[in-house]
Design an enzyme around this catalytic site. Sequence first.
Site, PDB file in Angstrom:
ATOM      1  N   ARG A  71      -4.732   8.136   6.659  1.00 32.76           N
ATOM      2  CA  ARG A  71      -5.764   7.116   6.799  1.00 32.76           C
ATOM      3  C   ARG A  71      -5.972   6.838   8.283  1.00 32.76           C
ATOM      4  O   ARG A  71      -5.023   6.814   9.054  1.00 32.76           O
ATOM      5  CB  ARG A  71      -5.309   5.810   6.124  1.00 32.76           C
ATOM      6  CG  ARG A  71      -5.469   5.800   4.626  1.00 32.76           C
ATOM      7  CD  ARG A  71      -5.142   4.433   4.058  1.00 32.76           C
ATOM      8  NE  ARG A  71      -3.727   4.111   4.164  1.00 32.76           N
ATOM      9  CZ  ARG A  71      -3.206   3.244   5.020  1.00 32.76           C
ATOM     10  NH1 ARG A  71      -3.977   2.602   5.883  1.00 32.76           N
ATOM     11  NH2 ARG A  71      -1.914   2.998   5.033  1.00 32.76           N
ATOM     12  N   TYR A 202      -9.258  13.934   3.763  1.00 31.80           N
ATOM     13  CA  TYR A 202      -7.929  13.435   3.393  1.00 31.80           C
ATOM     14  C   TYR A 202      -8.034  12.328   2.328  1.00 31.80           C
ATOM     15  O   TYR A 202      -8.850  11.418   2.440  1.00 31.80           O
ATOM     16  CB  TYR A 202      -7.173  12.896   4.623  1.00 31.80           C
ATOM     17  CG  TYR A 202      -5.959  12.093   4.211  1.00 31.80           C
ATOM     18  CD1 TYR A 202      -4.822  12.748   3.730  1.00 31.80           C
ATOM     19  CD2 TYR A 202      -5.972  10.698   4.210  1.00 31.80           C
ATOM     20  CE1 TYR A 202      -3.729  12.023   3.277  1.00 31.80           C
ATOM     21  CE2 TYR A 202      -4.881   9.969   3.755  1.00 31.80           C
ATOM     22  CZ  TYR A 202      -3.764  10.635   3.291  1.00 31.80           C
ATOM     23  OH  TYR A 202      -2.694   9.914   2.824  1.00 31.80           O
ATOM     24  N   LYS A 211      -7.804   3.044  -1.892  1.00 32.22           N
ATOM     25  CA  LYS A 211      -7.749   1.811  -1.095  1.00 32.22           C
ATOM     26  C   LYS A 211      -9.143   1.219  -0.848  1.00 32.22           C
ATOM     27  O   LYS A 211      -9.305   0.009  -0.813  1.00 32.22           O
ATOM     28  CB  LYS A 211      -7.077   2.065   0.264  1.00 32.22           C
ATOM     29  CG  LYS A 211      -5.742   2.790   0.209  1.00 32.22           C
ATOM     30  CD  LYS A 211      -4.630   1.979  -0.400  1.00 32.22           C
ATOM     31  CE  LYS A 211      -3.277   2.562  -0.042  1.00 32.22           C
ATOM     32  NZ  LYS A 211      -2.189   2.201  -0.906  1.00 32.22           N
ATOM     33  N   HIS A 231      -2.088  -5.095  -3.033  1.00 28.57           N
ATOM     34  CA  HIS A 231      -1.395  -3.832  -2.749  1.00 28.57           C
ATOM     35  C   HIS A 231       0.020  -3.925  -3.352  1.00 28.57           C
ATOM     36  O   HIS A 231       1.004  -4.034  -2.619  1.00 28.57           O
ATOM     37  CB  HIS A 231      -1.355  -3.664  -1.225  1.00 28.57           C
ATOM     38  CG  HIS A 231      -0.893  -2.323  -0.756  1.00 28.57           C
ATOM     39  ND1 HIS A 231      -0.413  -2.111   0.506  1.00 28.57           N
ATOM     40  CD2 HIS A 231      -0.845  -1.127  -1.378  1.00 28.57           C
ATOM     41  CE1 HIS A 231      -0.085  -0.836   0.646  1.00 28.57           C
ATOM     42  NE2 HIS A 231      -0.335  -0.224  -0.489  1.00 28.57           N
ATOM     43  N   SER A 253       3.075   0.700   3.274  1.00 22.37           N
ATOM     44  CA  SER A 253       3.229   2.114   2.906  1.00 22.37           C
ATOM     45  C   SER A 253       4.583   2.656   3.343  1.00 22.37           C
ATOM     46  O   SER A 253       5.072   2.317   4.422  1.00 22.37           O
ATOM     47  CB  SER A 253       2.138   2.945   3.573  1.00 22.37           C
ATOM     48  OG  SER A 253       0.907   2.608   3.006  1.00 22.37           O
ATOM     49  N   CYS A 255       7.608   2.138   2.335  1.00 23.54           N
ATOM     50  CA  CYS A 255       8.780   1.251   2.369  1.00 23.54           C
ATOM     51  C   CYS A 255       9.502   1.252   1.026  1.00 23.54           C
ATOM     52  O   CYS A 255      10.155   0.289   0.661  1.00 23.54           O
ATOM     53  CB  CYS A 255       8.372  -0.169   2.727  1.00 23.54           C
ATOM     54  SG  CYS A 255       8.130  -0.406   4.488  1.00 23.54           S
ATOM     55  N   ASP A 282       1.155   1.110  -6.989  1.00 21.16           N
ATOM     56  CA  ASP A 282       0.445   0.859  -5.728  1.00 21.16           C
ATOM     57  C   ASP A 282      -0.485  -0.347  -5.736  1.00 21.16           C
ATOM     58  O   ASP A 282      -0.587  -1.049  -4.751  1.00 21.16           O
ATOM     59  CB  ASP A 282      -0.366   2.110  -5.350  1.00 21.16           C
ATOM     60  CG  ASP A 282      -0.810   2.096  -3.892  1.00 21.16           C
ATOM     61  OD1 ASP A 282      -0.045   1.624  -3.033  1.00 21.16           O
ATOM     62  OD2 ASP A 282      -1.932   2.555  -3.604  1.00 21.16           O
ATOM     63  N   ARG A 375       1.309  14.802   0.262  1.00 22.09           N
ATOM     64  CA  ARG A 375       1.134  14.007  -0.967  1.00 22.09           C
ATOM     65  C   ARG A 375       1.201  14.824  -2.249  1.00 22.09           C
ATOM     66  O   ARG A 375       1.000  16.034  -2.225  1.00 22.09           O
ATOM     67  CB  ARG A 375      -0.247  13.340  -0.922  1.00 22.09           C
ATOM     68  CG  ARG A 375      -0.449  12.366   0.238  1.00 22.09           C
ATOM     69  CD  ARG A 375       0.124  11.029  -0.072  1.00 22.09           C
ATOM     70  NE  ARG A 375       0.092  10.104   1.059  1.00 22.09           N
ATOM     71  CZ  ARG A 375       0.212   8.789   0.918  1.00 22.09           C
ATOM     72  NH1 ARG A 375       0.351   8.252  -0.277  1.00 22.09           N
ATOM     73  NH2 ARG A 375       0.214   8.004   1.988  1.00 22.09           N
TER      74      ARG A 375
END
Length: 590
Positions: A71, A202, A211, A231, A253, A255, A282, A375
């Site tokens: 991103r 991407y 998102k 989120h 993201s 974590c 998510d 991913r």
Amino acid sequence: MSLTKNKEVNEWVGEMAAMTKPDAVVWIDGSEEQLNQLRKEALSTGEIIALNQEKLPGCFIHRTAVNDVARVENRTFICSREKENSGPTNNWTDPAEMYARLRKLYDGAMKGRTMYVIPFSMSVPESPFAKFGIEITDSIYVVLNMAIMTRIGVRVLKCLDASANPADFTKGLHAKAGIDEENRYIVQFPEDNAIWSINSGYGGNVLLGKKCFALRIASYLGRQEGWMAEHMLILGIENPRGEIRYLAAAFPSACGKTNLAMLIPPEVYSKKGYKVWCVGDDIAWLRIKPDGRLWAVNPESGFFGVAPGTNMKSNPNALLSCQKNTIFTNVVHNLDDNTVWWEGLDKNPPKNALNWKGERWDSADGSKGAHPNSRFTAPAKQCPCISSEFESPEGVPISALVFGGRRAKTAPLVYQSRDWDHGVFVGSIMASETTAAAAGAVGVVRRDPMAMLPFCGYHMGDYFSHWLEMGKRIPKPPKIFNVNWFRTDENGSFIWPGYGENMRVLEWIIKRAFDEADAVESPIGYLPRPEEINLEGLDISLDTLKGLLNVDRDLWREEAKGIREFYAKFGDKLPQKLKEELDRLEKNLA
């Protein structure tokens, strides 16, 4: 040939086609037959590569351009009509000016290409939570990913046409154009319910249901309509009595959010009959229902997970989810058996392989084979611990909300807020050390309120106010907690084992949510009594646990300075209530 008589949809698609000038327009009907045709086409051009169909049935590998791997927050815009409504944490340009700039880039951008029209639904199309969108794209990769990540096709158009307002859909336009970094834009126009993305291929920039819609546009819609788009993962904890209690949790993201969403209870719990069910990894859309509780759905139908570090120890359920019907992006291609590999999968990197750029690679030169943000896109229903409520149109009732970040020293293992307003404060001051999931420096501590900093579709000060407002409107609000699995010792090693052992902390959280466990007051909120965290079978002493729960006043006084500095960004939009909470924290620490 259009699949709908919906006038607004057809007019908008016609207008976008006139601007981008594709050679052909194909409507996506959601059928396996059509998707197979597209897979064949993408295989013939090399856009995707088929993997070993015995070992990984229905799986493919894809590579993005080398300059297009994450991103891009500096190229992401929230273009509300008034700059003030976009706020200090978002990039803003006047919408008229941005549309003019983008139209030039989109003009003829699909010449020589096919335009695909994807009707999609966030959440089960028949759900009261559902929101509909149309994504236009010139990328088969996008079509195939959207087919995993959202519900697509004719079923969605039928639900849109039958809805109270058939003109109410999010307009998503994506064109790969030249994958030109200098002219890459991911733009949300909240008041127009529109998302325009150009010059990227991407996932996070081009799967517009992800998102862009599920958080940026939906957070704006949620504020207008009195609900929340967050989120957050959603999971259910089933106790030995067979009762399932649900929590939602927000982490920046990388974590450990996906790991927590698919947690496998340690043996000491599984023997007693505890189970954990994943509703989402998510995103959570939350609404107040007539029973006075906050209910959540996961609006997605797939996982877009970070591959590196995913293995049979860290997250067996994620690994098992992507053994079939999965698209892998920017991982290592093992040529010996035509499978995939990434750092942290196991200790045996393939010798005969291509790295994420498609170059010969054998790990001997010390370079990474998979991109750190590589991913897998996998259907959620393939997850071994997927909840039976995953497809429920009504969602699940939430008893606890959990915030967390990556802090080496400051935040204790777990603490509870005193009440909803204090919980909003706890969420607003979340901070974490940055990771490879977003472009930029790694390891810098940055504030990331509710893990929404890059995803809030309007002024963050107004977003905090919306949270505080919601608290007044929820008759039976969930309790709010903060966790930190990432405290380190003097050698920089993690003290808490994490992964499945996090169940021990979740048990206390869920008991507190139902007033079944004790706590002690501290300057920052309620802490568990160390004896309340089950250490059975764990190589951690009570003293070590006490250390993990320790609140260092000096560190927190520094923290309070950082919070004050961060809050200054929001000027007079910062709710008075949060200023009072910060004053109270400083007073408690004095």
